[in-house]
Design a protein around this motif. Structure first.
Motif: not given
Ligand code: GLP
Length: 260
Positions: A22-27, A47-48, A92-93, A56-58
């Motif tokens: 959720t954090l990474v989608r926002r920021k 997460l992975a 996480l790539g 999610v795109d991390a």
């Protein structure tokens, strides 16, 4: 402080991984502070899995380290740099350039500590810091009686912590005595602190950190000073909490939009 009691470690990992997503989608360029040890592994796995599934795109996220052994040769498989690259950055790539940590091989350790605190500030500060807890209540490698205002610095491990961590080495003798750790004051600057604790062995430390007085003797109790601290515990780690029923009821009634 919010305390969330989950059925088991996998559920805790999933809950926290979703908060990170959720954090990474926002920021997208969020700076995620990661912890080592066995406890956070279910978070990294969950997460992975989300990243691989495209949930999610991390790819723009950044990762920073909490602490490090001093004196292990560069590239030692149990240096926390190697552990974080292996368990977090690669799955996480992400590229190594997305990662920052204190230099445990530095000749001038105080300068390396100061440089790391500055690097964290220059990076805009940590958005979400994951924490585990030692059986003696330590966070990072801030052992009991660490100053609650401490900055990144060198610390000497207690015998208990060296014994706890000996399972990662061939023998107790190989566990370094010295470490660099973000200070408690440094950790408290992260925007959101998320501590995961699982298993009966952590129940006393969790109860003291959550329900005891704020005290340098129990470094994790410093989370009580943070305005956005979340403690996620499985049933076993929650077993000594006096307010467990209250924590359950509060979380059950929480509006979903609030997230963690
Ligand atoms: N420096 C790390 C801590 O960050 C971690 O929280 C602790 C507990 O590890 P585990 O999760 O394996 O019990 O171990 C080490 O001391």
């Amino acid at each position: 402080m919010e305390v969330v009691i989950v059925p088991d470690a996998v559920a805790g990992g999933e809950l926290i991984a979703e908060a990170i997503a959720t954090l990474v989608r926002r920021k997208p360029e969020a700076l995620l502070g990661v912890a080592t040890g066995s406890t956070p592994l279910p978070i990294y796995e969950a997460l992975a899995t989300k990243v691989r599934a495209g949930a999610v795109d991390a790819s723009r996220a950044r990762i920073c380290q909490l602490d490090e052994y001093v004196g292990l040769p560069a590239g030692h498989p149990e240096s926390y740099r190697s552990v974080v690259l292996r368990e977090v950055v690669e799955p996480l790539g992400l590229d190594e350039s997305a990662f920052m940590g204190p230099d445990g091989t530095a000749e001038d350790v105080p300068a390396a500590c100061e440089a790391y605190d500055k690097a964290l500030r220059d990076a805009g500060g940590v958005d979400l810091q994951l924490l585990g807890i030692g059986t003696d209540g330590h966070i990072g490698f801030n052992e009991p009686c660490s100053s609650l205002a401490s900055r990144t610095r060198i610390k000497t491990l207690t015998q208990q912590t060296r014994e706890d961590n000996a399972r990662f080495f061939d023998s107790l003798d190989e566990v370094p005595h010295h470490v660099i750790t973000q200070g408690i004051g440094t950790i408290l600057e992260a925007r959101h602190l998320v501590l995961l604790a699982t298993g009966e062995g952590k129940a006393d430390a969790v109860a003291q950190a959550v329900e005891g007085p704020v005290a340098a003797l129990v470094p994790a109790s410093a989370l009580q000073l943070h305005r956005h601290a979340t403690v996620v515990v499985d049933e076993a780690a929650a077993s000594k909490l006096k307010l467990a029923e209250y924590f359950r009821a509060t979380y059950a009634a929480k509006p979903e939009w609030q997230g963690l």
